[in-house]
Design an enzyme around this catalytic site. Structure first.
Site, short mmCIF file in Angstrom:
data_model
loop_
_atom_site.label_atom_id
_atom_site.label_comp_id
_atom_site.label_asym_id
_atom_site.label_seq_id
_atom_site.Cartn_x
_atom_site.Cartn_y
_atom_site.Cartn_z
N PHE A 140 13.13 -17.52 21.02
CA PHE A 140 12.22 -17.18 19.92
C PHE A 140 11.94 -18.36 18.97
CE2 PHE A 140 11.70 -15.63 15.54
CZ PHE A 140 10.65 -14.74 15.66
N TYR A 184 3.42 -13.49 10.69
CA TYR A 184 4.37 -12.87 11.63
C TYR A 184 4.86 -11.54 11.05
CZ TYR A 184 8.47 -11.98 14.55
OH TYR A 184 9.38 -11.38 15.39
N ASN A 188 8.04 -5.17 24.33
CA ASN A 188 8.88 -6.25 23.80
C ASN A 188 8.15 -7.58 23.66
OD1 ASN A 188 11.58 -7.86 23.58
ND2 ASN A 188 10.58 -8.68 25.41
P1 NDP Z 1 11.72 -15.02 23.75
O1 NDP Z 1 10.78 -16.12 23.39
O2 NDP Z 1 13.06 -15.38 24.30
O3 NDP Z 1 10.99 -14.01 24.76
C1 NDP Z 1 9.67 -13.59 24.53
C2 NDP Z 1 9.14 -12.87 25.76
O4 NDP Z 1 7.80 -12.42 25.45
C3 NDP Z 1 9.06 -13.76 26.97
O5 NDP Z 1 9.45 -13.05 28.10
C4 NDP Z 1 7.58 -14.11 27.07
O6 NDP Z 1 7.21 -14.26 28.42
C5 NDP Z 1 6.94 -12.84 26.49
N1 NDP Z 1 5.60 -13.11 25.98
C6 NDP Z 1 5.25 -13.82 24.90
N2 NDP Z 1 3.91 -13.90 24.80
C7 NDP Z 1 3.41 -13.21 25.86
C8 NDP Z 1 2.10 -12.93 26.32
N3 NDP Z 1 1.02 -13.37 25.67
N4 NDP Z 1 1.94 -12.19 27.44
C9 NDP Z 1 3.03 -11.75 28.11
N5 NDP Z 1 4.29 -11.97 27.73
C10 NDP Z 1 4.48 -12.70 26.62
O7 NDP Z 1 11.88 -14.15 22.41
P2 NDP Z 1 12.71 -12.81 22.08
O8 NDP Z 1 13.32 -12.27 23.30
O9 NDP Z 1 13.55 -13.10 20.93
O10 NDP Z 1 11.52 -11.88 21.59
C11 NDP Z 1 11.25 -10.60 22.13
C12 NDP Z 1 10.70 -9.70 21.04
O11 NDP Z 1 11.70 -9.55 20.02
C13 NDP Z 1 9.47 -10.25 20.31
O12 NDP Z 1 8.59 -9.18 20.07
C14 NDP Z 1 10.03 -10.77 19.00
O13 NDP Z 1 9.08 -10.76 17.97
C15 NDP Z 1 11.14 -9.76 18.75
N6 NDP Z 1 12.19 -10.16 17.83
C16 NDP Z 1 12.93 -11.30 18.06
C17 NDP Z 1 13.92 -11.65 17.17
C18 NDP Z 1 14.72 -12.90 17.32
O14 NDP Z 1 15.35 -13.34 16.32
N7 NDP Z 1 14.81 -13.48 18.48
C19 NDP Z 1 14.23 -10.81 16.01
C20 NDP Z 1 13.37 -9.68 15.85
C21 NDP Z 1 12.41 -9.36 16.75
P3 NDP Z 1 6.27 -15.42 29.03
O15 NDP Z 1 6.39 -16.60 28.12
O16 NDP Z 1 6.80 -15.64 30.41
O17 NDP Z 1 4.91 -14.80 29.04
C1 8X3 Z 2 12.52 -12.43 14.22
C2 8X3 Z 2 13.52 -12.53 13.13
O1 8X3 Z 2 13.94 -13.25 10.74
O2 8X3 Z 2 12.49 -14.67 12.07
O3 8X3 Z 2 11.69 -11.33 14.15
O4 8X3 Z 2 11.75 -12.55 11.29
S1 8X3 Z 2 12.86 -13.30 11.76
#
Ligand code: NDP
Ligand code: 8X3
Length: 252
Positions: free
Chosen positions: A190, A153, A87
Site C-alpha cells: 500500500f 483518499y 478489496n
Molecule cells: P496492496 O497495494 O498490497 O494491494 C492492492 C491490490 O489492489 C492489488 O492486488 C492490486 O492489484 C489491486 N488493485 C489496485 N488497483 C487496481 C485496479 N485498478 N484494478 C484491479 N486491481 C487493482 O494494498 P492493500 O492490500 O493494503 O490494499 C487493499 C485494500 O485495503 C485497499 O482498498 C486499501 O485502500 C485498503 N486498506 C489498506 C490499508 C493499509 O494500511 N495497507 C489500511 C486500510 C485499508 P494489481 O496491481 O495487480 O491490479
Molecule cells: C490505509 C490506512 O492510515 O493510510 O487506508 O489511511 S491510512
C-alpha cells in the site's frame, strides 16, 4: 461444487491473504487483478496447498465495460458467487488539495469508488437471483476520520463507508449480508504504491511499531463468513495496538 468467493485485488497484500484464507476455509476462488503473473502464482499456490479451484480474471476495475463483461462471461457454475470481497484499492500520493495531483485523484476515485461500484453492480443481481450471498467491503480508518494531506483518499473511503451502509439497505430484503472492514495501518504494498514506488518512504511508515499484517484482516474476514446465517457483522474497525487514531501512533 463448494462455495465460491470473488476477491478483487488479490495479487498482493490484503486481497491475497483473504483469497488464501478463504481457500483454506473451503471456498473455490475467483481472483482478480491487473498483474497476470501474480494471478497465476497465487492460483498455483492455492491449488497446490488447498486443492481448491481457482479462476483468474485479469482486468482493471476502473474499466466499466471490462468489469461488467468479465462477470457476464464467467462460466455458468462460476456465476454462483456466494461471497464478494471488494478489496481492490489504493492511495496515490499524500498532499494538500491546493497542490494535489489530479491524476492521482482520478486513480483513487475511479478504483476505490467506481471500481467497487462496477463489481457490485455486476455481481449483486446474481446474488439477488439466488436470494443469498455476502459482500465484504474493505474500507479504512480513512473512511472514519480525515487526516492531513489525505483528503481525497479519505473521501474515497468515506464513500466506501456510505456505500456499505447503502448496499445493506438495498440488499436486506434478499437476505444478502453486507459488511465492511476498516483497517488502520497494514504493512502491504500500500505505502509503496502511495509513494509511487519509493520503498524507503514506504518503509518509514511502519518504522518503530508493529503494524497489522494482511493475515490479520483475513482473520476478520474469516470471522465474518463463519457467523451463523442470522448474524451479520455490519462494520469492523481494526487497528494495530500502537495506533489509536489515523494520526495518533506510538513509535518506539
Ligand atoms: P496492496 O497495494 O498490497 O494491494 C492492492 C491490490 O489492489 C492489488 O492486488 C492490486 O492489484 C489491486 N488493485 C489496485 N488497483 C487496481 C485496479 N485498478 N484494478 C484491479 N486491481 C487493482 O494494498 P492493500 O492490500 O493494503 O490494499 C487493499 C485494500 O485495503 C485497499 O482498498 C486499501 O485502500 C485498503 N486498506 C489498506 C490499508 C493499509 O494500511 N495497507 C489500511 C486500510 C485499508 P494489481 O496491481 O495487480 O491490479
Ligand atoms: C490505509 C490506512 O492510515 O493510510 O487506508 O489511511 S491510512
Amino acid at each position: 461444487m463448494n462455495k465460491i468467493a470473488l476477491v478483487t485485488g488479490a495479487t498482493a497484500g490484503i486481497g491475497k491473504a483473504v483469497a488464501i484464507k478463504l481457500a483454506s476455509l473451503g471456498f473455490n476462488i475467483i481472483i482478480t487483478g491487473r498483474r497476470i503473473d501474480r494471478l497465476e502464482e497465487i492460483k498455483n499456490e492455492i491449488v497446490v496447498k488447498y486443492s481448491k479451484e481457482v479462476f483468474t480474471l485479469n482486468f482493471d476495475v476502473r474499466n466499466k465495460s471490462e468489469a461488467i463483461k468479465q462477470i457476464e462471461q464467467l462460466p455458468k457454475r462460476w456465476k454462483n458467487i456466494d461471497l464478494l470481497v471488494n478489496n481492490a484499492g489504493l492511495a496515490a500520493g499524500l498532499g494538500t488539495i491546493q497542490e494535489g495531483d489530479m491524476e492521482d485523484w482520478e486513480q483513487m476515485i475511479d478504483t476505490n469508488i467506481k471500481g467497487l461500484l462496477y463489481m457490485t453492480r455486476a455481481i449483486s443481481p446474481l446474488m439477488i437471483e439466488r436470494k443469498k450471498g455476502q459482500i465484504i467491503n474493505i474500507g479504512s480508518i480513512a473512511g472514519k476520520e480525515v487526516y492531513p494531506n489525505g483528503a481525497v483518499y479519505c473521501s474515497t473511503k468515506h464513500a466506501v463507508d456510505a456505500l456499505n451502509k447503502g448496499m445493506r439497505i438495498d440488499m436486506v430484503e434478499y437476505g444478502i449480508k453486507v459488511s465492511a472492514i476498516h483497517p488502520g495501518m497494514v504493512n502491504t504494498e500500500f505505502s509503496t504504491v502511495r509513494f509511487h514506488g519509493d520503498k524507503a518512504k514506504a518503509d518509514a511508515v511502519y518504522e518503530g511499531l508493529i503494524p497489522l499484517y494482511a493475515e490479520d484482516i483475513a482473520d476478520a474476514v474469516e470471522f465474518m463468513v463463519t457467523r451463523p446465517a442470522h448474524v451479520n457483522i455490519n462494520d469492523m474497525v481494526i487497528m494495530p495496538t500502537a495506533q489509536a487514531t489515523a494520526t495518533v501512533i506510538v513509535r518506539k
